[in-house]
Design an enzyme around this catalytic site. Structure first.
Site, PDB file in Angstrom:
ATOM      1  N   SER A 116      22.186  51.181  42.051  1.00 23.74           N
ATOM      2  CA  SER A 116      21.793  52.263  42.968  1.00 23.74           C
ATOM      3  C   SER A 116      21.475  53.556  42.212  1.00 23.74           C
ATOM      4  O   SER A 116      20.431  54.188  42.455  1.00 23.74           O
ATOM      5  CB  SER A 116      22.878  52.499  44.027  1.00 23.74           C
ATOM      6  OG  SER A 116      24.148  52.551  43.445  1.00 23.74           O
ATOM      7  N   HIS A 151      25.953  43.949  44.361  1.00 21.45           N
ATOM      8  CA  HIS A 151      26.287  45.382  44.213  1.00 21.45           C
ATOM      9  C   HIS A 151      27.050  45.811  45.470  1.00 21.45           C
ATOM     10  O   HIS A 151      28.136  45.315  45.734  1.00 21.45           O
ATOM     11  CB  HIS A 151      24.970  46.147  43.976  1.00 21.45           C
ATOM     12  CG  HIS A 151      25.118  47.581  43.586  1.00 21.45           C
ATOM     13  ND1 HIS A 151      26.262  48.109  43.063  1.00 21.45           N
ATOM     14  CD2 HIS A 151      24.237  48.633  43.652  1.00 21.45           C
ATOM     15  CE1 HIS A 151      26.090  49.407  42.810  1.00 21.45           C
ATOM     16  NE2 HIS A 151      24.866  49.740  43.167  1.00 21.45           N
ATOM     17  N   ASP A 208      35.598  46.560  45.289  1.00 25.60           N
ATOM     18  CA  ASP A 208      35.242  45.888  46.533  1.00 25.60           C
ATOM     19  C   ASP A 208      36.261  44.841  46.963  1.00 25.60           C
ATOM     20  O   ASP A 208      36.220  44.361  48.090  1.00 25.60           O
ATOM     21  CB  ASP A 208      33.850  45.253  46.407  1.00 25.60           C
ATOM     22  CG  ASP A 208      32.773  46.307  46.259  1.00 25.60           C
ATOM     23  OD1 ASP A 208      32.807  47.265  47.042  1.00 25.60           O
ATOM     24  OD2 ASP A 208      31.943  46.201  45.353  1.00 25.60           O
TER      25      ASP A 208
HETATM   26  N1  HAX Z   1      33.319  34.729  40.237  1.00 25.77           N
HETATM   27  C1  HAX Z   1      32.771  33.667  39.614  1.00 25.77           C
HETATM   28  N2  HAX Z   1      31.950  33.763  38.560  1.00 25.77           N
HETATM   29  C2  HAX Z   1      31.709  35.008  38.105  1.00 25.77           C
HETATM   30  C3  HAX Z   1      32.276  36.147  38.669  1.00 25.77           C
HETATM   31  C4  HAX Z   1      33.104  35.984  39.798  1.00 25.77           C
HETATM   32  N3  HAX Z   1      33.638  37.011  40.435  1.00 25.77           N
HETATM   33  N4  HAX Z   1      31.855  37.234  37.999  1.00 25.77           N
HETATM   34  C5  HAX Z   1      31.030  36.783  37.045  1.00 25.77           C
HETATM   35  N5  HAX Z   1      30.946  35.429  37.101  1.00 25.77           N
HETATM   36  C6  HAX Z   1      30.097  34.571  36.297  1.00 25.77           C
HETATM   37  C7  HAX Z   1      28.653  35.063  36.432  1.00 25.77           C
HETATM   38  O1  HAX Z   1      28.051  34.550  37.616  1.00 25.77           O
HETATM   39  C8  HAX Z   1      28.041  34.510  35.163  1.00 25.77           C
HETATM   40  O2  HAX Z   1      27.812  33.130  35.354  1.00 25.77           O
HETATM   41  P1  HAX Z   1      26.438  32.447  34.837  1.00 25.77           P
HETATM   42  O3  HAX Z   1      26.502  32.590  33.357  1.00 25.77           O
HETATM   43  O4  HAX Z   1      26.525  31.059  35.333  1.00 25.77           O
HETATM   44  O5  HAX Z   1      25.312  33.230  35.435  1.00 25.77           O
HETATM   45  C9  HAX Z   1      29.187  34.646  34.162  1.00 25.77           C
HETATM   46  O6  HAX Z   1      30.392  34.733  34.934  1.00 25.77           O
HETATM   47  C10 HAX Z   1      29.104  35.880  33.277  1.00 25.77           C
HETATM   48  O7  HAX Z   1      28.998  37.024  34.105  1.00 25.77           O
HETATM   49  P2  HAX Z   1      29.552  38.439  33.602  1.00 25.77           P
HETATM   50  O8  HAX Z   1      28.796  38.797  32.368  1.00 25.77           O
HETATM   51  O9  HAX Z   1      31.029  38.440  33.527  1.00 25.77           O
HETATM   52  O10 HAX Z   1      29.174  39.376  34.812  1.00 25.77           O
HETATM   53  P3  HAX Z   1      27.757  40.076  35.116  1.00 25.77           P
HETATM   54  O11 HAX Z   1      27.710  41.355  34.368  1.00 25.77           O
HETATM   55  O12 HAX Z   1      26.627  39.130  34.903  1.00 25.77           O
HETATM   56  O13 HAX Z   1      27.858  40.348  36.671  1.00 25.77           O
HETATM   57  C11 HAX Z   1      28.941  40.995  38.656  1.00 25.77           C
HETATM   58  C12 HAX Z   1      28.736  41.328  37.176  1.00 25.77           C
HETATM   59  C13 HAX Z   1      29.724  42.135  39.299  1.00 25.77           C
HETATM   60  C14 HAX Z   1      27.568  40.901  39.333  1.00 25.77           C
HETATM   61  C15 HAX Z   1      29.709  39.671  38.766  1.00 25.77           C
HETATM   62  O14 HAX Z   1      30.971  39.808  38.173  1.00 25.77           O
HETATM   63  C16 HAX Z   1      29.845  39.163  40.189  1.00 25.77           C
HETATM   64  O15 HAX Z   1      28.949  38.494  40.690  1.00 25.77           O
HETATM   65  N6  HAX Z   1      30.993  39.504  40.876  1.00 25.77           N
HETATM   66  C17 HAX Z   1      31.184  39.143  42.264  1.00 25.77           C
HETATM   67  C18 HAX Z   1      30.396  40.090  43.151  1.00 25.77           C
HETATM   68  C19 HAX Z   1      31.015  41.477  43.158  1.00 25.77           C
HETATM   69  O16 HAX Z   1      32.216  41.639  43.299  1.00 25.77           O
HETATM   70  N7  HAX Z   1      30.162  42.504  43.045  1.00 25.77           N
HETATM   71  C20 HAX Z   1      30.606  43.902  43.103  1.00 25.77           C
HETATM   72  C21 HAX Z   1      30.691  44.553  41.740  1.00 25.77           C
HETATM   73  C22 HAX Z   1      31.096  45.999  41.837  1.00 25.77           C
HETATM   74  C23 HAX Z   1      29.965  46.819  42.376  1.00 25.77           C
HETATM   75  O17 HAX Z   1      28.914  47.000  41.788  1.00 25.77           O
HETATM   76  N8  HAX Z   1      30.114  47.304  43.566  1.00 25.77           N
HETATM   77  O18 HAX Z   1      29.129  47.955  44.152  1.00 25.77           O
END
Ligand code: HAX
Length: 465
Positions: free
Chosen positions: A270, A300, A403
């Site tokens: 954002s 997000h 969250d």
């Molecule tokens: N559950 C399961 N798998 C997860 C995970 C979770 N909560 N978080 C990350 N992973 C996985 C990713 O999907 C990725 O898998 P692939 O290699 O198969 O694609 C792997 O672990 C590595 O990811 P990462 O490097 O640790 O995390 P990213 O930087 O790629 O993504 C995210 C960060 C927040 C998007 C991710 O942790 C996620 O999807 N979390 C769940 C959704 C969430 O809670 N989002 C809110 C985040 C806070 C925010 O911005 N709020 O607005």
């Protein structure tokens, strides 16, 4: 980390805190006057840094950065907050517990108010109570929506997602943008920030009315939308519009939630979006509208809606008093179905999110929340999930982010329509995004234009290298 660096970082933090305290008792300037005082020195600093360090290398760009969402690239300028992977967020050097200590709260309340957080983000100074009260009054005086915006909102189908409605409502407000008019008149570039500030304050003022009208139209046709009270803070008024005027727990929670979600460095989807769009000299309304559509993504801001949906299905599956084993099994079933555990992990953070901890602390001191099954389930899950995610072995951060709990508190207080939750986040994130837009104009930052390359070009370059 070497002891000298630790000591230097500590000294910088302490000095930020002392400066803020000093300022708090010294100044009675308005927000605009405060900014006008600060901007010349910041412009000088920018010119000096560019001249002296313009060629300094801040880091390498690896192929994995280019295809990995630009993680970790130091490529954006924003002073308001800085995210340490382990410590979490600091706002102008102040941690969350520190801002909770020094920023003015609402009359009769304990939690930080949006106005003081906005003041800190945009000026780097801790406002006096008098300064925040005057800002609250100014916002309440300008918070009514123009009729044409009400008509637009009222014409949306109730089934249109509230975030889509919010983004369109915010964009429509640019009809009266002072920035656009000033640009068309040809005002000096050095003056842009004053018009960006006027638009930003106007948008902040109107967000509660906009967001509450969407809530009424989508979920609560019975809701009355009273005029804004000039003696209330922005979020106090928002809570009243949402029908929570008499619910002190919810009002205080909304204040904390909105202050804490306001800013999280400049690179999140954002903040980065509004920064990028505003770099084309798009006005603050349409720039923030763009940010809202990024916030509306499930990875997000929409995650708070997803967490609640997931926690409620877990409650249905395992009951209110689930054992750790049952929670573990549920977590595994989610992971095995190929889904993420919503509310866990982070693009930058590598430890539990201090915003999550602040919300948990809010729960700890409120007896009504100790008996809430949903809050207790969130707490138990936060104890079990990191172990499961570690074993799963994918995510770099198995800990809860903000969250994991934010939507569940709204649910506890009776706001059960979870497709509305990200709208509240959208009211909050304006604090950081708008502060950032004003500074981009004050510093005369240029239009953003990074270079993209093709896979073929990467291969060619890598083979030669
Ligand atoms: N559950 C399961 N798998 C997860 C995970 C979770 N909560 N978080 C990350 N992973 C996985 C990713 O999907 C990725 O898998 P692939 O290699 O198969 O694609 C792997 O672990 C590595 O990811 P990462 O490097 O640790 O995390 P990213 O930087 O790629 O993504 C995210 C960060 C927040 C998007 C991710 O942790 C996620 O999807 N979390 C769940 C959704 C969430 O809670 N989002 C809110 C985040 C806070 C925010 O911005 N709020 O607005």
């Amino acid at each position: 980390m070497p002891p000298l660096i630790v000591a230097a970082r500590h000294a910088i933090k302490c000095s930020a805190l002392r400066t803020s305290y000093r300022t708090r008792y010294a100044s009675s300037l308005s927000l605009k006057e405060t900014l006008a005082e600060i901007i010349p020195a910041k412009r000088e600093q920018l010119a000096r840094v560019r001249k002296e360090y313009g060629q300094t290398v801040l880091g390498d760009i690896k192929v994995e950065n280019v295809i990995g969402g630009m993680r970790g690239l130091k490529a954006l300028l924003w002073e308001g907050s800085l995210l340490d992977p382990n410590e979490g967020i600091r706002f102008h050097g102040l941690s969350i517990p520190e801002v909770q200590k020094v920023l003015p709260a609402a009359r009769g309340g304990k939690e930080i108010i949006a106005e003081s957080m906005f003041w800190l983000l945009i000026t780097g100074k801790v406002p006096t109570e008098e300064q925040t009260r005057r800002l609250s009054q100014q916002l309440a005086e300008n918070g009514a929506l123009p009729q044409y915006v009400k008509d637009i909102l009222d014409a949306f189908p109730r089934t249109l997602h509230p975030m889509t409605q919010l983004g369109m409502g915010v964009a429509a407000l640019n009809h009266d943008s002072r920035f656009v008019k000033a640009y068309d008149r040809g005002v000096l570039k050095s003056e842009y920030w004053t018009y960006a500030l006027e638009d930003s304050l106007d948008l902040l003022a109107k967000l509660p009315s906009l967001a509450a009208r969407i809530y009424r139209n989508v979920h609560r046709p019975d809701l009355k939308l009273p005029d804004l009270d000039k003696n209330q803070d922005l979020v106090g008024n928002y809570a009243t519009l949402l029908g929570y005027g008499d619910n002190d727990g919810m009002k205080e929670y909304l204040r904390l939630y909105i202050a804490l979600h306001g800013d999280h460095e400049g690179g999140n989807v954002s903040a980065h979006t509004s920064h990028l769009v505003a770099s084309a000299l798009s006005d603050p309304y349409i720039s923030y509208s763009a940010a809202l559509f990024g916030l509306a993504g499930p990875l997000h801001g929409l995650a708070n809606q997803e967490v609640l949906r997931w926690i409620l299905s877990m409650k249905d599956a395992v009951g209110e008093n689930a054992s750790n084993e049952q929670i573990k099994d549920y977590l595994w079933s989610t992971l095995k179905s190929g889904r993420v555990i919503p509310g866990y992990g982070h693009g930058v953070l590598r430890d539990p999110d201090p915003r999550f901890i602040a919300l948990q602390n809010f729960c700890e001191v409120r007896p009504e929340l100790q008996d809430s099954p949903i809050i207790q389930l969130v707490k138990k899950t936060s104890e079990v999930a990191p172990g499961v995610l570690r074993q799963h072995g994918k995510t770099k951060n198995p800990n809860p982010n903000v969250d994991a709990t934010s939507g569940c508190l709204l649910y506890h207080y009776g706001l059960t329509e979870f497709n509305y939750y990200t709208v509240i986040f959208g009211v909050s994130r304006a604090l950081g995004c708008l502060a950032q837009i004003v500074w981009s104009r004050a510093l005369g930052l240029p239009i953003e234009r990074p270079k993209s390359i093709t896979l073929g070009a990467i291969e060619e370059f890598a083979i030669k290298a």
